[in-house]
Design an enzyme around this catalytic site. Structure first.
Site, short mmCIF file in Angstrom:
data_model
loop_
_atom_site.label_atom_id
_atom_site.label_comp_id
_atom_site.label_asym_id
_atom_site.label_seq_id
_atom_site.Cartn_x
_atom_site.Cartn_y
_atom_site.Cartn_z
N ASP A 179 0.96 -1.23 -0.22
CA ASP A 179 -0.37 0.21 -0.35
C ASP A 179 1.23 1.24 0.24
O ASP A 179 2.44 0.91 0.30
CB ASP A 179 -0.29 -0.09 1.49
CG ASP A 179 -2.12 0.60 1.16
OD1 ASP A 179 -2.41 0.92 0.20
OD2 ASP A 179 -3.46 0.41 2.21
N HIS B 34 -7.76 5.27 7.41
CA HIS B 34 -8.64 4.58 6.57
C HIS B 34 -9.12 3.44 5.91
O HIS B 34 -8.45 2.56 6.44
CB HIS B 34 -9.34 5.52 5.02
CG HIS B 34 -8.61 4.65 4.24
ND1 HIS B 34 -6.50 5.25 4.17
CD2 HIS B 34 -8.17 3.72 3.49
CE1 HIS B 34 -6.02 4.51 3.07
NE2 HIS B 34 -7.29 4.03 2.72
N HIS C 58 -1.27 1.19 6.90
CA HIS C 58 -2.32 2.19 7.55
C HIS C 58 -3.19 2.67 8.73
O HIS C 58 -3.25 0.61 8.52
CB HIS C 58 -2.44 3.39 6.61
CG HIS C 58 -3.77 3.13 5.82
ND1 HIS C 58 -4.73 2.60 5.93
CD2 HIS C 58 -3.68 2.72 4.44
CE1 HIS C 58 -5.57 2.38 5.23
NE2 HIS C 58 -4.96 2.38 4.24
N GLU D 3 -0.39 4.11 1.64
CA GLU D 3 -0.23 5.27 2.99
C GLU D 3 0.43 5.59 3.79
O GLU D 3 1.09 6.19 4.78
CB GLU D 3 -1.83 6.05 3.68
CG GLU D 3 -3.00 5.60 2.55
CD GLU D 3 -3.29 4.70 1.84
OE1 GLU D 3 -3.14 4.11 1.33
OE2 GLU D 3 -4.35 5.29 0.81
N GLU E 251 -7.77 -2.48 6.93
CA GLU E 251 -7.18 -3.05 6.44
C GLU E 251 -6.10 -4.38 6.63
O GLU E 251 -6.39 -5.63 6.05
CB GLU E 251 -6.52 -2.15 5.10
CG GLU E 251 -7.79 -1.44 4.82
CD GLU E 251 -7.59 -0.48 3.33
OE1 GLU E 251 -6.55 -0.61 3.05
OE2 GLU E 251 -7.83 0.81 3.54
N HIS F 268 -2.94 -0.37 -3.88
CA HIS F 268 -3.42 0.74 -3.62
C HIS F 268 -4.32 1.65 -4.75
O HIS F 268 -4.07 0.81 -5.68
CB HIS F 268 -1.91 1.98 -3.04
CG HIS F 268 -2.82 3.45 -2.99
ND1 HIS F 268 -3.49 3.64 -2.36
CD2 HIS F 268 -2.77 4.53 -4.10
CE1 HIS F 268 -3.97 4.95 -2.34
NE2 HIS F 268 -3.54 5.35 -3.31
ZN LIG Z 1 -4.26 2.64 -0.01
#
Ligand SMILES: [Zn+2]
Length: 272
Positions: free
Chosen positions: A8, A115, A104, A10, A134, A60
């Site tokens: 990902d 998020h 994240h 972030e 996640e 992502h």
């Molecule tokens: Zn992401």
């Protein structure tokens, strides 16, 4: 030895804002470069630990972020979407370990750019009364395949979130949370060195980390950011409306559960 890397953006050092993470962000291409190099550091660490096959799943947004030509040539890349297993596409029971790079925290927690899958849709996701972001949901997919998730990199708080799921997971903190869009970042070279060394150590100790699992049946509650999103998802026949913002469903198979979560979020995401 086969290693799976879910990448990902972030949680990469230096990345703190939508300008980095959004497709049309002015600093997006720079962020993609930073992401690619943190993945490369992980690949180098895996090779040092004896990995023979490495699959990187770009996880992502569009899932077309990693600069393929700049990726280490020993790693094969899954890019593009949609994917049935989303951030864990490509994983199967013949992998020795899964690694999460650039992760994240969940929506509503602290942590850089927190998020859960879609920041304009999801307020929270609970399975059997426990909240997951996640990281937890993706680690449960790995657990379904009996693959341990051995390492996560990202901010200090995603390290805590991961350790709450898997107590002896290796965590690499490449930045410290100041608030949702502000961080104290390690220099990219330092972050990459930590990831490379941490990956080698984590793979060597992979047998100490059990695959992450929870007991079925899976009773899922998803709360959305406004009622219109729950209105759309409520159309599905297996879904119950629990309260104005929340739907629920029950699944016995975790892959079905994950795919259902992803599907409901995509459905809600289509609401204008
Ligand atoms: Zn992401």
């Amino acid at each position: 030895m086969k290693i799976f890397i879910s990448a990902d953006i972030e949680g990469v050092s230096g990345i703190v804002h939508g300008e980095h993470t959004a497709r049309d962000g002015r600093e997006h291409d720079y962020a993609r470069k930073l992401m690619t190099e943190e993945v490369n550091a992980c690949v180098l660490g895996a090779l040092d630990a004896g990995a023979k096959e490495i699959i990187v799943n770009d996880s992502h947004g569009t899932m077309r972020n990693i600069f393929h030509e700049d990726l280490h040539p020993k790693a094969a890349l899954i890019s593009g979407s949609p994917k049935k297993l989303a951030m864990m596409e490509g994983l199967s029971d013949d992998f020795d370990a899964a690694i999460c790079i650039g992760y994240h925290t969940m929506m509503g927690s602290n942590g850089i750019l927190n998020h859960t899958f879609n920041g304009r849709v999801v307020k929270s996701i609970e399975i059997n009364g426990q909240a997951f972001g996640e990281f937890g949901l993706n680690a449960l997919v790995a657990g379904y395949f009996n693959v341990p998730t051995i390492l996560v990199s990202g901010c200090d708080l995603v390290a805590q979130e991961a350790a709450a799921c898997i107590s002896n997971i290796h965590t690499i903190e490449v930045k410290q949370t100041i608030n949702r869009t502000t961080a104290l970042n390690k220099h990219p070279i330092v972050a990459r060195e930590l990831i490379k060394k941490g990956t080698t150590q984590a793979i060597k100790g992979r047998n100490d980390v059990p695959p992450f699992k929870i007991e079925p049946p899976y009773s899922v509650k998803i709360s959305f950011l406004h009622t219109g999103l729950a209105d759309a998802v409520e159309i599905l026949p297996m879904v119950q409306r629990v309260d104005p913002l929340t739907i629920s469903f029950v699944m016995r198979d975790f892959l079905d559960c994950y795919r259902m979560i992803r599907s409901t979020i995509m459905m809600a995401g289509a609401v204008q």
